[in-house]
Scaffold this motif. Structure first.
Motif, PDB file in Angstrom:
ATOM      1  N   MET A  31       0.812  -1.219   0.000  1.00  0.00           N
ATOM      2  CA  MET A  31       0.000   0.000   0.000  1.00  0.00           C
ATOM      3  C   MET A  31       0.848   1.274   0.000  1.00  0.00           C
ATOM      4  O   MET A  31       0.431   2.315   0.488  1.00  0.00           O
ATOM      5  N   GLU A  32       2.031   1.173  -0.617  1.00  0.00           N
ATOM      6  CA  GLU A  32       2.912   2.330  -0.786  1.00  0.00           C
ATOM      7  C   GLU A  32       3.506   2.318  -2.191  1.00  0.00           C
ATOM      8  O   GLU A  32       4.699   2.523  -2.377  1.00  0.00           O
TER       9      GLU A  32
ATOM     10  N   GLY B 180       0.136   3.415   3.047  1.00  0.00           N
ATOM     11  CA  GLY B 180       0.656   2.762   4.238  1.00  0.00           C
ATOM     12  C   GLY B 180      -0.270   1.666   4.734  1.00  0.00           C
ATOM     13  O   GLY B 180      -1.494   1.816   4.735  1.00  0.00           O
ATOM     14  N   ALA B 181       0.328   0.544   5.148  1.00  0.00           N
ATOM     15  CA  ALA B 181      -0.454  -0.649   5.471  1.00  0.00           C
ATOM     16  C   ALA B 181      -0.948  -0.716   6.913  1.00  0.00           C
ATOM     17  O   ALA B 181      -1.850  -1.496   7.207  1.00  0.00           O
TER      18      ALA B 181
ATOM     19  N   GLN C 110      -8.676  -1.563   2.230  1.00  0.00           N
ATOM     20  CA  GLN C 110      -8.673  -0.707   1.037  1.00  0.00           C
ATOM     21  C   GLN C 110      -9.627   0.471   1.132  1.00  0.00           C
ATOM     22  O   GLN C 110      -9.814   1.193   0.155  1.00  0.00           O
ATOM     23  N   MET C 111     -10.206   0.691   2.321  1.00  0.00           N
ATOM     24  CA  MET C 111     -11.207   1.754   2.466  1.00  0.00           C
ATOM     25  C   MET C 111     -10.902   2.644   3.667  1.00  0.00           C
ATOM     26  O   MET C 111     -11.814   3.179   4.309  1.00  0.00           O
ATOM     27  N   GLU C 112      -9.658   2.835   3.962  1.00  0.00           N
ATOM     28  CA  GLU C 112      -9.265   3.646   5.115  1.00  0.00           C
ATOM     29  C   GLU C 112      -9.837   5.071   4.995  1.00  0.00           C
ATOM     30  O   GLU C 112      -9.706   5.733   3.968  1.00  0.00           O
ATOM     31  N   GLY C 113     -10.493   5.518   6.053  1.00  0.00           N
ATOM     32  CA  GLY C 113     -11.009   6.878   6.106  1.00  0.00           C
ATOM     33  C   GLY C 113     -12.325   7.099   5.405  1.00  0.00           C
ATOM     34  O   GLY C 113     -12.836   8.230   5.381  1.00  0.00           O
TER      35      GLY C 113
END
Length: 274
Positions: free
Chosen positions: A64-65, A81-82, A88-91
């Protein structure tokens, strides 16, 4: 439509057909990640030209970078960042009007699904939500967005993932930048053609976004995971509240937001080194 969330996985890009392009250790990776940024930019440009003021990109491939931020449209924001709460849906819970996905076909669902897998291809065989097998990451991600009232309006990838998504979100715009011939072979359009397809497709999706319903499963969700080996289920079973229902299978029923966090814990963090 003012705020758009783009979840981006590199396998959704044109001409990505094998690990030669999507592994950091591969000599073709630098070229692939540049095309990754270019196609994301085509989607973002469509959003800004439509009048959106906030386009957030969530990087969801491998560590994820992988996106080179200097290659992105400077009006966008990037989540990378992992070490995060969501795969896959951070935030996404911070509030958006629409969700756009770059994704791939689900594990074992279609013979023409290019690089088909479900999050952790070496560990996960099947995922079921409320009794229904949902092995397509974009669809699972759409249930997360749907919990917060956010519709999946467009998916970019191969023709197989477009079909899979439309089974759950019929009005979603499917933008097929390649046609799979096998798991590791596809017919792809030229990158310039793909970027125009993406721009036009996302624009069309934004125009009909208010007609697309969020994919909401309910406040309580039952999640079952079939791992590929029993040792992974051994590890997952250590989490309080998880029930072992078969040698390779676990089940958990709980509030949707807890289930979403457990997806990260069970699929990525706990079993990745088992």
């Amino acid at each position: 439509m003012k705020k758009v969330y783009i979840s981006a996985d590199i396998e959704g890009v044109c001409d990505i057909v094998s690990s030669i392009s999507c592994l950091r250790t591969s000599p073709d990776f630098t070229y692939a990640r540049t095309r990754f940024a270019n196609e994301i930019n085509a989607a973002a440009r469509a959003c800004f030209d439509f009048g959106c003021t906030d386009v957030t990109i969530c990087e969801g491939h491998a560590d994820m970078e992988n996106i080179i931020i200097e290659q992105l449209d400077p009006r966008t924001r990037l989540i990378s960042g992992a070490m995060r709460k969501s795969l896959q849906m951070e935030g996404i819970e911070m509030g958006y009007d629409a969700y756009v996905s770059f994704g791939h076909a689900g594990a074992g669902l279609n013979i023409d699904g290019v690089l088909n897998h479900c999050y952790n291809g070496k560990k996960i065989h099947n995922i079921r939500l409320n009794g229904q097998t949902i092995n397509t990451e974009t669809v699972i991600n759409a249930t997360i967005a749907g919990h917060y009232g956010i519709p999946l309006i467009a998916v970019i990838g191969d023709s197989a993932v477009c079909r899979e998504v439309k089974e759950f979100v019929p009005n979603c715009e499917g933008i097929a930048v390649k046609e799979g011939l096998s798991r590791s072979c596809a017919i792809s359009y030229h990158p310039q053609v793909c970027e125009k397809m993406i721009y036009d497709g996302v624009t069309a999706a934004l125009k009909k976004a208010e007609e697309i319903k969020p994919l909401f499963l309910g406040d309580l969700i039952t999640m079952e995971i079939d791992f590929k080996e029993t040792g992974m289920a051994d590890t997952a079973e250590l989490v309080p509240g998880i029930e072992r229902i078969a040698p390779r299978t676990i089940r958990y029923t709980g509030e949707a937001e807890t289930v979403f966090k457990l997806q990260n814990l069970l699929i990525y963090r706990l079993v990745d080194n088992v």
